[in-house]
Design an enzyme around this catalytic site. Structure first.
Site, PDB file in Angstrom:
ATOM      1  N   LYS A 126      96.405  40.384 -48.590  1.00  0.00           N
ATOM      2  CA  LYS A 126      95.484  39.400 -48.004  1.00  0.00           C
ATOM      3  C   LYS A 126      96.264  38.263 -47.323  1.00  0.00           C
ATOM      4  CE  LYS A 126      92.722  36.831 -50.840  1.00  0.00           C
ATOM      5  NZ  LYS A 126      92.830  35.399 -50.512  1.00  0.00           N
TER       6      LYS A 126
ATOM      7  N   ARG B 145      98.012  35.839 -41.966  1.00  0.00           N
ATOM      8  CA  ARG B 145      99.097  35.312 -41.128  1.00  0.00           C
ATOM      9  C   ARG B 145      99.336  36.209 -39.924  1.00  0.00           C
ATOM     10  NH1 ARG B 145      99.483  33.430 -46.164  1.00  0.00           N
ATOM     11  NH2 ARG B 145     100.779  31.611 -46.657  1.00  0.00           N
TER      12      ARG B 145
ATOM     13  N   SER C 290     102.365  24.619 -52.645  1.00  0.00           N
ATOM     14  CA  SER C 290     101.281  25.298 -51.943  1.00  0.00           C
ATOM     15  C   SER C 290     101.786  25.956 -50.669  1.00  0.00           C
ATOM     16  CB  SER C 290     100.169  24.300 -51.591  1.00  0.00           C
ATOM     17  OG  SER C 290      99.264  24.917 -50.700  1.00  0.00           O
TER      18      SER C 290
ATOM     19  N   ASP D 220      97.789  33.710 -58.498  1.00  0.00           N
ATOM     20  CA  ASP D 220      96.566  34.504 -58.320  1.00  0.00           C
ATOM     21  C   ASP D 220      96.404  35.554 -59.418  1.00  0.00           C
ATOM     22  OD1 ASP D 220      95.975  33.027 -56.076  1.00  0.00           O
ATOM     23  OD2 ASP D 220      96.862  34.467 -54.683  1.00  0.00           O
TER      24      ASP D 220
HETATM   25  C1  S3P Z   1      97.880  31.698 -50.526  1.00  0.00           C
HETATM   26  C2  S3P Z   1      98.502  30.761 -51.294  1.00  0.00           C
HETATM   27  C3  S3P Z   1      98.061  30.403 -52.657  1.00  0.00           C
HETATM   28  C4  S3P Z   1      97.163  31.485 -53.244  1.00  0.00           C
HETATM   29  C5  S3P Z   1      96.122  31.927 -52.280  1.00  0.00           C
HETATM   30  C6  S3P Z   1      96.748  32.502 -51.019  1.00  0.00           C
HETATM   31  C7  S3P Z   1      98.393  31.955 -49.167  1.00  0.00           C
HETATM   32  O1  S3P Z   1      97.324  29.196 -52.586  1.00  0.00           O
HETATM   33  O2  S3P Z   1      96.571  31.025 -54.423  1.00  0.00           O
HETATM   34  O3  S3P Z   1      95.311  32.940 -52.874  1.00  0.00           O
HETATM   35  O4  S3P Z   1      98.047  32.998 -48.586  1.00  0.00           O
HETATM   36  O5  S3P Z   1      99.149  31.118 -48.675  1.00  0.00           O
HETATM   37  P1  S3P Z   1      98.055  27.746 -52.577  1.00  0.00           P
HETATM   38  O6  S3P Z   1      98.850  27.663 -51.343  1.00  0.00           O
HETATM   39  O7  S3P Z   1      96.940  26.762 -52.595  1.00  0.00           O
HETATM   40  O8  S3P Z   1      98.882  27.703 -53.799  1.00  0.00           O
END
Ligand code: S3P
Length: 473
Positions: A26, A31, A172, A335
């Site tokens: 995902k 991206r 994040s 996750d």
């Molecule tokens: C993600 C980053 C994570 C993850 C989310 C997908 C991403 O979140 O929990 O399911 O694709 O960059 P955070 O960046 O808020 O940690």
């Protein structure tokens, strides 16, 4: 038991003996479509995740003037616009997807027009200050319309963004990516500093689409393998740059594999082979945790698919034992914590999860949801502001459980039902389609031990099916 129409039902499973592929990743699918849209030509994206979240990202790009064709399932043909988007005629609906809203904010902050991002009830409760702060410091105007910095998000973009150095206050990947995407449009060097390593798909995809970045790791006691500590990671991008158009194939999603890894790891006698799955080290924390819990796992990187390591995971089940999950490991398993909490309830001893307050602002408050659902199935759970302690060993029993419109809660508890007496019903599970179309079918097969005949069909499409291995009878 009474349950609403869209529900997942599970019952105690036999041991699993299966070989499978999981749906496309995902994070990488989001991206890929964004970076292809930013690029200077036509890009074919294969094995794109056609779940609701990634469809929201593709729909947003179309609203911004990008032509995206979908000639067959999983294939997107994206005509990149070299970063020159057109103003969306209406609000952009990001659905349930935090990744869509946060990453898109970085791109929209650099456009010479205004836009407004909305989301469903769950996304409308998620904090956006974390992207507002850095993008405002770069010169865009962003305003969250609801209290506590929640969406809708109004963005007045600017073609004259300033390059900044920004230290992430929370680990994040979404915020890091938003700033790096905005950095594509600045004059000068934009740097993001993280104290804890978060997933690095954006950086790897930038490399693949020939965007130049610089990455630097600052270590304490670097030469002592025992005492060395990663202090910070600096990622810099020199703007302006336009991605070169490329074709890209998305690997399988280890976060989707996680459900079946736990289902097999926790069942003595089970054996599972997951093929063609992404093995990016910023995402494979689940394997480390399950190894600490006693699972026998072999992870083999077979290839690098457009900058992402990809391979197979072979896992044998056992009686799991408790572990501690905390500190810098958390972003790597963020996750997977709902399903790891289920693993903990099946393990001997008390598993402690700390430093995971971020879980309270995911699609739902995942600490509260996991604790209350595990208790409803008979497990012993203590809740902390930033985690929980789960004492395994008590027999689990079926229950009718809410998932709070959170796909990972729904799937984690459907797997818990494979280890419970009686029937487990998860209500209102349409949300599972955000990341794992076909989950219910695979759950059904796993409940029967993963034994199906049409092996090649299920594996060939990387479509999330499951089949019995031929070589391992
Ligand atoms: C993600 C980053 C994570 C993850 C989310 C997908 C991403 O979140 O929990 O399911 O694709 O960059 P955070 O960046 O808020 O940690």
């Amino acid at each position: 038991m009474k349950a609403s129409q869209e529900s997942l039902r599970s019952k105690r499973a036999r041991t699993i003996d299966a070989e499978m592929a999981v749906p496309p990743d995902k994070s990488i699918s989001h991206r890929a479509v964004m970076i292809a849209a930013l690029s200077n030509g036509r890009c074919e994206i294969r094995n794109f995740l056609e779940g609701e979240d990634c469809r929201s990202t593709a729909a947003a790009m179309r609203q911004m003037g990008v032509v995206i064709d979908n000639p067959e399932p999983g294939l997107l043909v994206v005509d990149g616009v070299s970063g020159r988007f057109t103003p969306p005629a209406t609000d952009i609906d990001c659905g349930n997807s935090g990744t869509t809203m946060r990453l898109l904010s970085g791109i929209l902050a650099a456009q010479p027009f205004a836009s407004r991002l909305t989301g469903d009830a769950s996304l409308s409760r998620r904090p956006m200050q974390r992207v507002i702060d850095p993008l405002v410091s770069m010169g865009a105007q962003l305003h969250a319309e609801s209290p506590k910095s929640c969406p809708p998000l109004r963005i007045e973009g600017s073609r004259d963004l300033k390059a900044v150095t920004y230290r992430l206050p929370v680990a994040s990947a979404q915020v890091k990516s938003a700033v790096l995407l905005a950095g594509l449009f600045t004059q000068g060097t934009t740097t993001v500093i993280e104290n804890v390593r978060s997933r690095d798909h954006t950086e790897r995809m930038f490399d693949f689409f020939l965007i130049k970045t610089r990455r630097e790791e600052i270590w304490e006691n670097k030469n002592s393998p025992k005492d060395r500590r990663l202090v910070e990671i600096r990622t810099s991008i020199e703007g302006p740059q336009t991605p070169e158009s490329m074709d890209f194939t998305v690997p399988g999603d280890i976060s989707s594999a996680a459900f079946w890894l736990v289902a097999s790891a926790a069942q003595p006698g089970s054996r599972l082979l997951v093929k063609d799955v992404g093995l990016n080290p910023t995402r494979t924390g689940i394997i480390d945790v399950l190894v600490r819990m006693g699972a026998r796992i072999r992870e083999v990187i077979e290839t690098s698919l457009h900058g992402e390591p990809v391979g197979n995971i072979d896992i044998k089940g056992t009686q799991l034992r408790a572990t501690t999950i905390c500190g810098s490991e958390i972003p790597n398993v963020i996750d997977e914590i709902p399903i790891l909490a289920v693993a903990a309830a099946l393990a001997e001893g008390t598993t402690v999860i700390r430093d995971a307050a971020e879980l309270r602002v995911k699609e739902t408050d995942r600490i509260a949801a996991v604790a209350s659902n595990l208790r409803a199935m008979g497990a012993e759970v203590e809740e902390f502001p930033d985690g929980m302690a789960i004492t395994g060993g008590r027999p689990l029993h079926g229950a009718v459980l809410p998932c709070h419109h959170d796909h990972r809660i729904a799937m984690a508890f459907a797997v818990a039902g494979l280890f419970a007496d009686g029937e487990t019903v998860i209500e209102d599970t349409a949300c599972v389609n955000t990341s794992y179309p076909g989950f219910a079918e695979t759950l059904h097969l796993m409940q029967r031990g993963g034994h199906v005949k049409r092996r090649h069909r299920l594996l060939a499409g990387l479509s999330g099916g499951v089949a019995k291995p031929e070589a391992r009878q």
